[in-house]
Design a protein around this motif. Structure first.
Motif, PDB file in Angstrom:
ATOM      1  N   ARG A 176     -11.141   6.006   2.417  1.00  6.73           N
ATOM      2  CA  ARG A 176     -11.183   4.728   1.709  1.00  6.73           C
ATOM      3  C   ARG A 176     -11.676   3.718   2.725  1.00  6.73           C
ATOM      4  O   ARG A 176     -11.033   3.488   3.740  1.00  6.73           O
TER       5      ARG A 176
ATOM      6  N   GLU B 298      -2.594   5.762   0.183  1.00  9.26           N
ATOM      7  CA  GLU B 298      -3.673   4.802   0.438  1.00  9.26           C
ATOM      8  C   GLU B 298      -3.902   4.619   1.930  1.00  9.26           C
ATOM      9  O   GLU B 298      -5.046   4.581   2.392  1.00  9.26           O
TER      10      GLU B 298
ATOM     11  N   LEU C 157       0.862  -1.178   0.000  1.00  8.01           N
ATOM     12  CA  LEU C 157       0.000   0.000   0.000  1.00  8.01           C
ATOM     13  C   LEU C 157       0.899   1.228   0.000  1.00  8.01           C
ATOM     14  O   LEU C 157       1.983   1.211   0.599  1.00  8.01           O
TER      15      LEU C 157
END
Length: 129
Positions: free
Chosen positions: A38, A29, A25
């Motif tokens: 997210r 992110e 990641l």
């Protein structure tokens, strides 16, 4: 009380997930996950971000390295999100050992620990120095 400045001797912060989520990641992110911008893994399962307890060295290092600010600023963000949208911050666990057990048993969890040597019961997806 201001957190101590980052030091070269401070431990790395390793983001870990269940082995079924192994991969990499980016910092962007992970930021989005911890700000709950997210919310889902690619397969549609809800992501479960976990924090260390307020005031812990791990949480301060994580906040400083990922967000560039101390955890008090994160608390202000979550106070605002709660009053605007009723959103809660990520849940907390009090020790790296508790975190390792939780993440090893929950395939949707993501969490950070203060080491770069993680057992094979979890998978490292990002290391912050």
């Amino acid at each position: 009380m201001a957190p101590p400045p980052l030091d070269a001797t401070d431990p790395p912060i390793t983001l870990i997930v269940h082995p079924s989520r192994a991969g990499k990641l980016s910092e962007a992110e992970v930021r989005a996950i911890y700000l709950k911008q997210r919310r889902f893994w690619p397969d549609g399962a809800a992501i479960v971000p976990i924090n260390r307890e307020a005031g812990s060295q791990a949480r301060e290092l994580f906040s400083q390295r990922l967000f560039g600010q101390d955890s008090r600023r994160a608390a202000a963000y979550w106070n605002q999100r709660y009053f605007e949208a009723g959103e809660f911050p990520p849940a907390t666990l009090a020790s790296d050992e508790a975190v390792l057990r939780f993440v090893a048993g929950n395939e949707n969890a993501i969490r950070y620990v203060t080491t770069d040597a993680v057992p094979d019961t979890v998978a490292a997806v990002l290391v912050l120095h």
